[in-house]
Design a protein around this motif. Structure first.
Motif, PDB file in Angstrom:
ATOM      1  N   LEU A  43      18.923  -8.824  -5.709  1.00  0.00           N
ATOM      2  CA  LEU A  43      19.554  -9.113  -7.221  1.00  0.00           C
ATOM      3  C   LEU A  43      20.307 -10.332  -7.071  1.00  0.00           C
ATOM      4  O   LEU A  43      20.620 -11.212  -7.625  1.00  0.00           O
ATOM      5  CB  LEU A  43      20.537  -7.546  -7.240  1.00  0.00           C
ATOM      6  CG  LEU A  43      19.385  -6.861  -7.944  1.00  0.00           C
ATOM      7  CD1 LEU A  43      20.762  -5.908  -8.026  1.00  0.00           C
ATOM      8  CD2 LEU A  43      18.990  -6.791  -9.530  1.00  0.00           C
ATOM      9  N   THR A  44      21.028 -10.363  -5.574  1.00  0.00           N
ATOM     10  CA  THR A  44      22.125 -11.380  -5.668  1.00  0.00           C
ATOM     11  C   THR A  44      21.344 -13.066  -5.113  1.00  0.00           C
ATOM     12  O   THR A  44      21.594 -14.092  -6.009  1.00  0.00           O
ATOM     13  CB  THR A  44      23.258 -11.029  -4.101  1.00  0.00           C
ATOM     14  OG1 THR A  44      23.942  -9.663  -3.960  1.00  0.00           O
ATOM     15  CG2 THR A  44      23.666 -12.311  -4.086  1.00  0.00           C
ATOM     16  N   LEU A  45      20.438 -12.708  -4.685  1.00  0.00           N
ATOM     17  CA  LEU A  45      19.190 -13.853  -4.399  1.00  0.00           C
ATOM     18  C   LEU A  45      18.629 -14.169  -6.200  1.00  0.00           C
ATOM     19  O   LEU A  45      18.231 -15.013  -6.475  1.00  0.00           O
ATOM     20  CB  LEU A  45      18.534 -13.727  -3.362  1.00  0.00           C
ATOM     21  CG  LEU A  45      18.812 -13.520  -2.231  1.00  0.00           C
ATOM     22  CD1 LEU A  45      17.316 -13.695  -0.919  1.00  0.00           C
ATOM     23  CD2 LEU A  45      19.802 -14.375  -1.812  1.00  0.00           C
ATOM     24  N   GLY A  46      18.259 -13.094  -6.785  1.00  0.00           N
ATOM     25  CA  GLY A  46      17.596 -13.378  -8.316  1.00  0.00           C
ATOM     26  C   GLY A  46      19.034 -13.871  -8.818  1.00  0.00           C
ATOM     27  O   GLY A  46      18.316 -14.751 -10.001  1.00  0.00           O
ATOM     28  N   ARG A  47      19.908 -13.488  -9.072  1.00  0.00           N
ATOM     29  CA  ARG A  47      21.385 -14.514  -9.465  1.00  0.00           C
ATOM     30  C   ARG A  47      21.152 -15.559  -9.169  1.00  0.00           C
ATOM     31  O   ARG A  47      21.104 -17.198 -10.249  1.00  0.00           O
ATOM     32  CB  ARG A  47      22.333 -13.006  -9.153  1.00  0.00           C
ATOM     33  CG  ARG A  47      23.821 -13.790  -9.635  1.00  0.00           C
ATOM     34  CD  ARG A  47      25.304 -13.481  -9.735  1.00  0.00           C
ATOM     35  NE  ARG A  47      25.951 -13.827 -10.434  1.00  0.00           N
ATOM     36  CZ  ARG A  47      26.648 -14.728 -10.298  1.00  0.00           C
ATOM     37  NH1 ARG A  47      25.941 -16.125  -8.584  1.00  0.00           N
ATOM     38  NH2 ARG A  47      27.797 -15.704 -10.714  1.00  0.00           N
ATOM     39  N   GLN A  48      21.194 -16.018  -8.075  1.00  0.00           N
ATOM     40  CA  GLN A  48      20.902 -17.635  -7.543  1.00  0.00           C
ATOM     41  C   GLN A  48      19.804 -18.205  -7.674  1.00  0.00           C
ATOM     42  O   GLN A  48      20.059 -19.170  -8.536  1.00  0.00           O
ATOM     43  CB  GLN A  48      20.944 -17.351  -6.286  1.00  0.00           C
ATOM     44  CG  GLN A  48      22.654 -17.385  -4.978  1.00  0.00           C
ATOM     45  CD  GLN A  48      23.558 -17.923  -5.859  1.00  0.00           C
ATOM     46  OE1 GLN A  48      24.253 -17.399  -6.532  1.00  0.00           O
ATOM     47  NE2 GLN A  48      23.813 -19.409  -5.412  1.00  0.00           N
ATOM     48  N   ALA A  49      18.871 -17.752  -8.185  1.00  0.00           N
ATOM     49  CA  ALA A  49      17.682 -18.580  -8.663  1.00  0.00           C
ATOM     50  C   ALA A  49      17.933 -18.654 -10.145  1.00  0.00           C
ATOM     51  O   ALA A  49      17.022 -19.726 -10.707  1.00  0.00           O
ATOM     52  CB  ALA A  49      16.551 -17.234  -8.224  1.00  0.00           C
ATOM     53  N   LEU A  50      18.237 -17.539 -10.516  1.00  0.00           N
ATOM     54  CA  LEU A  50      18.626 -17.611 -12.325  1.00  0.00           C
ATOM     55  C   LEU A  50      19.416 -19.265 -12.761  1.00  0.00           C
ATOM     56  O   LEU A  50      19.320 -19.928 -13.752  1.00  0.00           O
ATOM     57  CB  LEU A  50      19.120 -16.453 -12.892  1.00  0.00           C
ATOM     58  CG  LEU A  50      18.472 -14.946 -13.372  1.00  0.00           C
ATOM     59  CD1 LEU A  50      18.656 -14.011 -13.625  1.00  0.00           C
ATOM     60  CD2 LEU A  50      16.629 -15.367 -13.480  1.00  0.00           C
ATOM     61  N   LEU A  51      20.038 -19.340 -11.182  1.00  0.00           N
ATOM     62  CA  LEU A  51      21.117 -20.236 -11.702  1.00  0.00           C
ATOM     63  C   LEU A  51      20.520 -21.511 -11.608  1.00  0.00           C
ATOM     64  O   LEU A  51      21.443 -22.435 -12.143  1.00  0.00           O
ATOM     65  CB  LEU A  51      22.838 -19.885 -10.963  1.00  0.00           C
ATOM     66  CG  LEU A  51      23.829 -19.312 -11.424  1.00  0.00           C
ATOM     67  CD1 LEU A  51      24.802 -18.845 -10.018  1.00  0.00           C
ATOM     68  CD2 LEU A  51      24.572 -19.644 -13.046  1.00  0.00           C
ATOM     69  N   SER A  52      19.627 -21.506 -11.080  1.00  0.00           N
ATOM     70  CA  SER A  52      18.443 -22.734 -10.902  1.00  0.00           C
ATOM     71  C   SER A  52      17.172 -22.811 -12.010  1.00  0.00           C
ATOM     72  O   SER A  52      16.594 -23.363 -11.489  1.00  0.00           O
ATOM     73  CB  SER A  52      17.565 -22.316  -9.668  1.00  0.00           C
ATOM     74  OG  SER A  52      19.150 -22.605  -8.510  1.00  0.00           O
ATOM     75  N   ASP A  53      17.720 -21.996 -12.972  1.00  0.00           N
ATOM     76  CA  ASP A  53      16.785 -22.141 -14.030  1.00  0.00           C
ATOM     77  C   ASP A  53      15.032 -21.339 -13.497  1.00  0.00           C
ATOM     78  O   ASP A  53      14.173 -21.822 -14.667  1.00  0.00           O
ATOM     79  CB  ASP A  53      16.124 -24.025 -14.478  1.00  0.00           C
ATOM     80  CG  ASP A  53      17.266 -24.622 -15.187  1.00  0.00           C
ATOM     81  OD1 ASP A  53      18.429 -23.116 -15.856  1.00  0.00           O
ATOM     82  OD2 ASP A  53      18.056 -25.184 -15.357  1.00  0.00           O
ATOM     83  N   ALA A  54      15.421 -20.564 -12.757  1.00  0.00           N
ATOM     84  CA  ALA A  54      14.470 -19.904 -12.334  1.00  0.00           C
ATOM     85  C   ALA A  54      13.592 -19.177 -13.823  1.00  0.00           C
ATOM     86  O   ALA A  54      14.712 -17.973 -14.536  1.00  0.00           O
ATOM     87  CB  ALA A  54      13.943 -19.134 -11.543  1.00  0.00           C
TER      88      ALA A  54
END
Length: 258
Positions: A205-216
């Motif tokens: 989930l932490t990595l997912g949050r970072q990816a969402l911040l990169s517009d994924a």
């Protein structure tokens, strides 16, 4: 003879965090000795030479004799920072690589030259990594840091960090740590403070949050993170962070650790 066994292989315990979060160090000017500085190089008041490195993500490292800097490394969502001791102090030993890098850092800070800001920032980043590496090697800290310092548990942690989307089973992770399934679960919980499954979910989930911040997209992130569906990812994400994935940008403007 079989080479590169689990016992012989070196597991990189920090690179996954450096990939997930941008590490930046910003040196404060001499007149900006902020009480919120997270990195401080203490110097001998008579010779000016560096004596120790102090890293405290809670801030408050600075005093009169030394060089202070702010450290940006993912903020409160970076589990590695949460695992660090409140105040990590590294005494500098003569002849070590860390001493040489800190001496160069001090020289650049005291005698600014062309490109100095970039040089100071890069050297500061190296100092932070070396300080955290020292903490792991010496078994300083608790929780995740203790797990990374553990002689066999760190293998399972590195595996989860490096390949979070894989459908890991507890049995596979236990085998990496060379423990029985039951012993592994109990030992992992005692050392890290969570079950292996809970830790893996939190890391995804932490990595997912970072990816969402990169517009994924949520769907893409859910797939990469090993969740069965976007809906399952969204439910787990909301439980962990307290807001929906689609509002991650609005909620990303968090204060730095204080």
């Amino acid at each position: 003879m079989i080479e590169n066994t689990k016992a012989d292989r070196k597991y990189d315990r920090l690179t996954a965090f450096l990939r997930a979060y941008d590490l930046r160090v910003e040196v404060l000017a001499a007149g900006q000795m902020s009480a919120d500085a997270q990195l401080f190089i203490a110097r001998d008041p008579e010779t000016g030479s560096a004596r120790r490195v102090v890293l405290s993500m809670q801030g408050g490292t600075a005093d009169a004799d030394g060089i202070a800097a702010e450290v940006i490394f993912g903020g409160a969502v970076n589990p590695l920072l949460a695992a660090l001791p409140e105040r990590l102090v590294v005494d500098l030993e003569a002849g070590t690589a860390m001493r040489a890098i800190v001496d160069l850092f001090v020289a650049e800070a005291c005698s600014p030259s062309c490109g100095g800001a970039t040089v100071r920032s890069r050297l500061g980043e190296v100092i932070v990594v070396l300080a955290i590496r020292r903490a792991i090697d010496r078994g300083v800290g608790a929780g995740l840091l203790a797990g990374l310092a553990h002689p066999t548990l760190h293998r399972s942690l590195v595996a989860m960090h490096d390949d979070p989307g894989r459908a890991w089973t507890v049995a596979e992770l236990a085998a990496l740590a060379e423990m029985s399934r039951g012993h592994f679960i109990a030992r992992f919980r005692d050392v890290v403070g969570q079950t292996p499954t809970a830790y893996l979910t939190a890391w995804r989930l932490t990595l997912g949050r970072q990816a969402l911040l990169s517009d994924a997209s949520v769907k893409t992130v859910a797939f990469r993170s090993g969740f069965g569906s976007a809906a399952a990812f969204s439910r787990a994400f909301s439980r962990q962070f307290g807001y929906a994935p689609k509002t991650v940008r609005e909620n990303a403007l968090e204060p730095r650790p204080a």
